[in-house]
Design a protein around this motif. Structure first.
Motif, PDB file in Angstrom:
ATOM      1  N   ILE A  79      -0.286  -8.789   7.606  1.00 40.34           N
ATOM      2  CA  ILE A  79      -0.055  -8.467   6.203  1.00 40.34           C
ATOM      3  C   ILE A  79       0.273  -6.983   6.067  1.00 40.34           C
ATOM      4  CG2 ILE A  79      -1.146  -8.294   3.930  1.00 40.34           C
ATOM      5  CD1 ILE A  79      -2.820 -10.694   4.656  1.00 40.34           C
ATOM      6  N   SER A  80       1.279  -6.690   5.285  1.00 39.30           N
ATOM      7  CA  SER A  80       1.614  -5.309   4.947  1.00 39.30           C
ATOM      8  C   SER A  80       0.970  -4.973   3.606  1.00 39.30           C
ATOM      9  CB  SER A  80       3.125  -5.130   4.844  1.00 39.30           C
ATOM     10  OG  SER A  80       3.728  -5.349   6.093  1.00 39.30           O
ATOM     11  N   LYS A  81       0.735  -3.684   3.392  1.00 40.60           N
ATOM     12  CA  LYS A  81       0.176  -3.228   2.122  1.00 40.60           C
ATOM     13  C   LYS A  81       1.056  -2.126   1.578  1.00 40.60           C
ATOM     14  CE  LYS A  81      -4.475  -4.518   3.223  1.00 40.60           C
ATOM     15  NZ  LYS A  81      -5.882  -4.226   3.138  1.00 40.60           N
ATOM     16  N   GLY A  82       1.161  -2.080   0.252  1.00 36.91           N
ATOM     17  CA  GLY A  82       2.009  -1.065  -0.337  1.00 36.91           C
ATOM     18  C   GLY A  82       1.733  -0.840  -1.801  1.00 36.91           C
ATOM     19  N   ASN A  86       7.142   4.504  -9.360  1.00 36.46           N
ATOM     20  CA  ASN A  86       8.351   4.726 -10.159  1.00 36.46           C
ATOM     21  C   ASN A  86       9.376   3.608  -9.972  1.00 36.46           C
ATOM     22  OD1 ASN A  86       7.285   7.168 -11.092  1.00 36.46           O
ATOM     23  ND2 ASN A  86       8.114   8.275  -9.337  1.00 36.46           N
ATOM     24  N   GLY A  87       8.883   2.370  -9.895  1.00 29.13           N
ATOM     25  CA  GLY A  87       9.765   1.225  -9.770  1.00 29.13           C
ATOM     26  C   GLY A  87      10.281   0.960  -8.361  1.00 29.13           C
ATOM     27  N   ARG A  88       9.859   1.772  -7.392  1.00 30.71           N
ATOM     28  CA  ARG A  88      10.301   1.591  -6.002  1.00 30.71           C
ATOM     29  C   ARG A  88       9.138   1.172  -5.116  1.00 30.71           C
ATOM     30  NH1 ARG A  88      14.249   5.847  -3.533  1.00 30.71           N
ATOM     31  NH2 ARG A  88      13.411   4.601  -1.840  1.00 30.71           N
ATOM     32  N   LEU A  89       9.427   0.297  -4.175  1.00 30.13           N
ATOM     33  CA  LEU A  89       8.428  -0.178  -3.235  1.00 30.13           C
ATOM     34  C   LEU A  89       8.200   0.855  -2.136  1.00 30.13           C
ATOM     35  CD1 LEU A  89       6.651  -2.471  -2.023  1.00 30.13           C
ATOM     36  CD2 LEU A  89       8.717  -3.274  -0.865  1.00 30.13           C
ATOM     37  N   VAL A  90       6.919   1.153  -1.867  1.00 26.73           N
ATOM     38  CA  VAL A  90       6.542   2.028  -0.759  1.00 26.73           C
ATOM     39  C   VAL A  90       5.489   1.288   0.057  1.00 26.73           C
ATOM     40  CG1 VAL A  90       5.563   4.243  -0.080  1.00 26.73           C
ATOM     41  CG2 VAL A  90       6.985   4.097  -2.136  1.00 26.73           C
ATOM     42  N   ILE A  91       5.836   0.909   1.287  1.00 30.63           N
ATOM     43  CA  ILE A  91       4.892   0.216   2.169  1.00 30.63           C
ATOM     44  C   ILE A  91       4.048   1.278   2.855  1.00 30.63           C
ATOM     45  CG2 ILE A  91       4.615  -1.390   4.096  1.00 30.63           C
ATOM     46  CD1 ILE A  91       5.989  -2.710   1.772  1.00 30.63           C
ATOM     47  N   LEU A  96       5.847  -4.005   7.811  1.00 31.20           N
ATOM     48  CA  LEU A  96       7.002  -3.672   6.963  1.00 31.20           C
ATOM     49  C   LEU A  96       7.102  -2.171   6.668  1.00 31.20           C
ATOM     50  CD1 LEU A  96       7.041  -6.574   4.344  1.00 31.20           C
ATOM     51  CD2 LEU A  96       8.497  -6.267   6.354  1.00 31.20           C
ATOM     52  N   ARG A  97       6.177  -1.387   7.189  1.00 31.40           N
ATOM     53  CA  ARG A  97       6.230   0.056   6.946  1.00 31.40           C
ATOM     54  C   ARG A  97       7.543   0.618   7.479  1.00 31.40           C
ATOM     55  NH1 ARG A  97       1.636   4.617   7.845  1.00 31.40           N
ATOM     56  NH2 ARG A  97       2.928   6.299   7.075  1.00 31.40           N
ATOM     57  N   ILE A 132       0.429  -5.718  -2.816  1.00 36.95           N
ATOM     58  CA  ILE A 132       0.684  -4.528  -3.621  1.00 36.95           C
ATOM     59  C   ILE A 132      -0.634  -4.184  -4.292  1.00 36.95           C
ATOM     60  CG2 ILE A 132       1.999  -3.522  -5.534  1.00 36.95           C
ATOM     61  CD1 ILE A 132       3.706  -4.158  -3.081  1.00 36.95           C
ATOM     62  N   TYR A 133      -1.248  -3.075  -3.886  1.00 37.90           N
ATOM     63  CA  TYR A 133      -2.576  -2.749  -4.395  1.00 37.90           C
ATOM     64  C   TYR A 133      -2.566  -1.725  -5.518  1.00 37.90           C
ATOM     65  CZ  TYR A 133      -2.187   1.190  -1.145  1.00 37.90           C
ATOM     66  OH  TYR A 133      -1.761   2.294  -0.466  1.00 37.90           O
ATOM     67  N   GLU A 134      -1.378  -1.166  -5.838  1.00 37.35           N
ATOM     68  CA  GLU A 134      -1.317  -0.196  -6.925  1.00 37.35           C
ATOM     69  C   GLU A 134       0.091  -0.113  -7.464  1.00 37.35           C
ATOM     70  OE1 GLU A 134      -2.826   4.405  -7.715  1.00 37.35           O
ATOM     71  OE2 GLU A 134      -2.651   3.659  -5.667  1.00 37.35           O
TER      72      GLU A 134
END
Length: 136
Positions: A79-82, A86-91, A96-97, A132-134
């Protein structure tokens, strides 16, 4: 390089979180349903050793699968976390980092992402675990 003999049979899986019974559970699911990878096997050897008819399944020559780079343990993609900033995904962690550009769709409720991978000369979408934790 292939030796002509069957060295390994791989069925890739991914981890995801499922909630039932009031608790979160870590589960494994098949990454590419209906696909297995035979490492080191030549098509002629498979035909000579398989007792059934080859029409029962499709065999495609394929390079070493791209997803092997993302596997952490025993051909399982963790599992990846991210976060969404500002509307963009950051892993922030996981396979997936630094591969955010692969993500095509996020399902925050199911804690999964649809990613696009190269597969048999084409591109194919598969599901992997992403929490997605935040959201900022």
């Amino acid at each position: 390089m292939s030796t002509g003999q069957l060295e390994e049979v791989i069925c890739f899986q991914y981890q995801r979180l499922m909630r039932y019974g009031g608790k979160w559970h870590l589960e494994k699911r098949t990454l590419l349903p209906g696909c297995i990878f035979l490492i080191g096997a030549e098509l002629e050897i498979l035909k000579n050793n398989y007792k059934g008819t080859m029409e029962e399944f499709a065999v495609f020559p394929c390079e070493i699968p791209y997803v092997m780079d993302m596997c952490q343990d025993k051909n399982v993609i963790g599992i990846s976390k991210g976060i969404i900033k500002n509307g963009r995904l950051v892993i922030t962690s996981g396979p997936l980092r630094d591969r955010e550009d692969m993500v095509r769709k996020i399902d925050r409720h199911k804690r999964t992402a649809r990613i696009e991978i190269p597969f048999i000369g084409n591109r194919r979408e598969v599901t992997v675990g992403l929490e997605i934790y935040e959201k900022l």
